[in-house]
Every structure is written in C-alpha cells, then in structure tokens.
Design an enzyme around this catalytic site. Structure first.
Site, PDB file in Angstrom:
ATOM      1  CE  LYS A   1      -3.966   1.725   2.715  1.00 23.76           C
ATOM      2  NZ  LYS A   1      -4.799   1.416   3.907  1.00 23.76           N
TER       3      LYS A   1
ATOM      4  CB  SER B   1      -7.838   3.528   2.864  1.00 20.40           C
ATOM      5  OG  SER B   1      -7.048   2.922   3.873  1.00 20.40           O
TER       6      SER B   1
ATOM      7  CB  SER C   1      -8.348   0.494   5.698  1.00 18.73           C
ATOM      8  OG  SER C   1      -9.014   1.706   5.973  1.00 18.73           O
TER       9      SER C   1
END
Length: 460
Positions: A82, A156, A180
């Site tokens: 990420k 996210s 997330s």
C-alpha cells in the site's frame, strides 16, 4: 524451466513460491507477467500508484539465488504494498496529490518481505490519508472493482485488494485503521486479516506508526494470508489444531445506531456462513452485540488526531477540502484523543464480556453491498461522514481494542458482487480465527471463483 507463464497469474502465494523454488517458473517470468498485467489493467482498474520496473532486476537476482540453492519462503514472488508503506528509493504519498521525497529506507514490514525473498512490484492506490472506506482521489483518479468496474473495491486498501482479486499479484499488504483491510476484502472475495495489536505497534504499522493503524495481508486463500502474516509478524503464536467452538452470530453493530440497516443480501450471507459453521461441528447461536457508545467516540477522536499528525508531516500534500477540514480538527484534539485512549480498558471489559459465553463472534464485515466506484467524489462533507460511518460500523470497534479479526468471503449479493463476513476474537486468538476460517474455505471453496475481469471497460 517452464517458458509458458500464461497460467502464472492464477497461482496463489504458496503455489507460486513453490513453483519458483522447484524451478518450474522463473522469478523473472513471474514478475514480468505481473508487471504486464498491471500495465494492461491500469486504465480499467487503476490499482497502482507506483510500478517498480526495477523489480525485473531484483527478479533476476532472485533467480540466481534459486540456482544457488537459497530457499527463503517467498523467494522471487511478486508482491504489492500500500501507498502508506516506505520503499527505499520511492516516495510515500499516503494517497495524496503532491511531490514527495524519495525514502531512504524500507518500512519494517517491507524489509521483512524483502528478507523473505519477495519482489515488491509496486505501491497500490489508497484514498487520502486512508480516511475513507473507498479508493479514489485527485492524485490518481478512481480505483475500480474487478468484479464489476462500476463498483468500488472498498478502501482504504482498495488498490491492494483490486490487484490481488484481478490476479495482478498473488497477495498484497494493506493497512487497517477502522476496517481498511477487511472492507476491501469483503467487496472483492478475498481474505483480509487484521492481527492482534503487537506489543510494539511500530513493528507492524504503516509509515506513520499508530496503535490504530496495523498492516496486514490480503490474499485469495486463508493459507496464503496466514503465510504473509507470518512473514511480517513472526511473533504470532504457533498454529493450533481446529476444535469445536462456540460461535455467536451478531447481526447488530457494536456502536449504535448504525446509519443504515443490515442489507438483506448481507444478512443472507451471514446466515449461510453460520449454517456452514454448524455443519462443521461448531456450536452456533444468535447473540446480542454488546453495545458501547464510547468505543465509537474513542475511534473518531484518535483516528482524526492520527490523520492530523500525518497531514502535518506531509507538508507537500495537496488535500481535498473535506480531508483538510478533518485534519484541522484532528490537529487540535490531541488532549481529547489521549483522554479517549484511556477509555479503551472500559470498552474492552464491556465488549469482551461476550466471550464469557462464546469463543468467536461471527458478524458482517460491511452492512451494505459495494457502492459505486466514484461514490465519494460527489458527496458533501455531511454525506461523506454518513457513508464512512455506514461502511465502518462493524469493523472499527475491533480496531480500537486492538483485537484480531478476519474478513472472509460470505457469498455474493443479488448483483453477483462479493460480500464478506468477519470472524472476531479476543486478544491473541489469531490462530483460532485462522483455523476456523480455513475450515470454512475448505467447505465453501470461495477460492475457486474468479472475477470476470479482464473485460471491456464500462468506463468511457
């Protein structure tokens, strides 16, 4: 050595690592195919913020190690991480627009990936500062769900989830403040693990360490997710034998009131999973979720304060006005966030009382099906807050407490898009949750179903 890498994209993490170790597949071929698929998919899925062409050089080095007899567990396997994790030589933008300096060193979890032999092929898209359970933003556009390009993969960690679901990489790292990892897993038919908060959170946190923000795996199978978790979190307890468990099915969120009722398709998936658990010999019963207002207030203040601290450190960031307002608020509530943190033990006692009569709680991951991919872009601030609270309401209590949770596939909604359910446990029950999740996977075989992507884009 096999020259045909056409099927390499279908291999899971363990399968690909084994094929490379047996020299049936070269790391260079595996990484090259991954990079090709990333490039081919960017217009439709838009899963990646940064693609590392240097990964090909690193793959050649991995092949040399294989030839020399080296056998780290992920040697030569392409992995994505990420955009809030440091990679040496790459910027860390945290999903934001702007120009950011290149990092001088890897994050701890990225270093552990490299030590295990993995090849990091790129950094995946996330929303600004990770504050929304969706993945879009002015820095990169909209990331889409490979099961239906009109829908969001969640957030996210949406870029990581989209990349794994679309077979661009066999597994990826996300991070989870309020859900997330688990929300994207639910909406893309993946397994996502948020482990027990480690004694030293900085060893399993993102670029800006936080007790709330924990890094974890996204993979297509429980076994692959568990392997990746073992790599980044070697302190985790040893595997245990599966035993019959008392499992409580909770349909109501812990933090009341939820802004949206439990959708009928989600409830049906929850009940299907409960029936499968009963068929596996577990004792399954309905239970009232323990209700605790303080856990929500705790989360809101601490998450906002964390976002404010991150925004202060990212002076170059160009933020959406809603994010700027959120971070301004977060920057001025430091004392309140510290006070909120002191309520954690009270919430732990109140919520933890459920484990006096059960071993595991089964709950929805998200109470609604996947929303439109660009849903967040057209909302004002109050509507944005409602959308965020709706998606997070079943996930953030476990984030506040630092307890383990696993989102696993729960079937599909009426539009044939994945939904998810969670297995929730008390501190240190990671291995029990993983074992029960593995049992369910053997019974339900969600890993056998693939998304329709690649398809012709529905986006003009």
């Amino acid at each position: 050595m096999a020259d045909d890498t056409g099927d390499a994209a279908c291999l899971g993490l363990r399968e690909m690592a084994a094929a490379i170790a047996r020299r049936e597949l070269s790391s260079r071929d595996a990484v090259s195919r991954s990079l090709e698929r990333i490039q081919e998919s960017q217009r439709d899925l838009n899963a990646f913020r940064i693609v590392r062409e240097r990964a090909l050089t690193e793959a050649a080095e991995a092949d040399a190690l294989v030839s020399a007899g080296e056998r780290p567990p992920l040697l030569g396997v392409p992995i994505a991480v990420k955009d809030n994790l440091h990679i040496a030589g790459e910027p860390t933008a945290y999903g934001c627009a702007g120009t950011f300096p290149k990092q001088s060193a890897d994050s701890a979890v990225v270093r552990r990936l490299r030590d295990a032999g993995a090849i990091v092929v790129g950094k995946t898209n996330m929303c600004e500062l990770g504050r929304w359970p969706f993945t879009s933003g002015p820095a990169f556009g909209v990331t889409r769900n490979p099961w239906n390009l009109d829908r969001t993969p969640g957030g996210s960690s949406g870029g990581s989830a989209a990349a794994v679901a679309a077979r661009l990489v066999p597994a990826a790292l996300g991070s989870d403040v309020g859900g997330s990892i688990r929300i994207p897993a639910a909406w893309t038919n993946l397994v996502g693990i948020r482990p027990t908060r480690p004694a030293r959170p900085e060893m399993l946190s993102a670029a800006f360490p936080s007790e709330l923000n924990i890094v974890g795996p996204l993979a297509r199978t429980v076994s692959d997710a568990a392997l990746l978790l073992d790599i980044i979190h070697p302190e985790r307890a040893a595997e245990i034998a599966v035993r019959p468990c008392r499992i409580a099915v909770a349909r109501r969120a812990i933090f009341p009131p939820g802004p949206a009722p439990l959708h009928a398709d989600i409830e049906a998936g929850l009940l299907r999973t409960a029936a499968a658990l009963r068929g596996l010999g577990h004792e399954v019963s309905d239970a009232e979720s323990p209700q605790d207002w303080l856990v929500g207030l705790n989360f809101f203040t601490r998450a906002a304060n964390q976002a404010g601290r991150v925004a202060s450190a990212l002076a170059e960031a160009e933020l959406d006005e809603r994010t700027r307002a959120y971070t301004r608020f977060g920057s001025i509530i430091g004392p309140l966030a510290a006070l909120a943190g002191r309520t954690e033990s009270r919430s732990a006692r109140k919520i933890g009382a459920v484990f006096e009569t059960c071993d595991i709680v089964l709950a929805p991951t998200v109470p609604i099906p996947a929303l439109p991919a660009d849903c967040i872009d057209m909302l004002d601030d109050p509507a944005t807050r409602t959308a965020v609270i709706t998606a997070f309401q079943y996930t953030w209590p476990w984030s506040v407490l630092g307890w383990p949770s696993i989102s696993i596939p729960g079937g599909f909604d009426s539009d044939d898009i994945p939904i998810g359910v969670q297995l929730l446990g008390p501190p240190g029950s990671d291995q029990l949750l993983i074992s029960v999740a593995g049992q369910l996977e053997s019974e339900l075989r969600w890993d056998l179903r693939s998304p329709p992507y690649p398809v012709h884009s529905v986006v003009a």
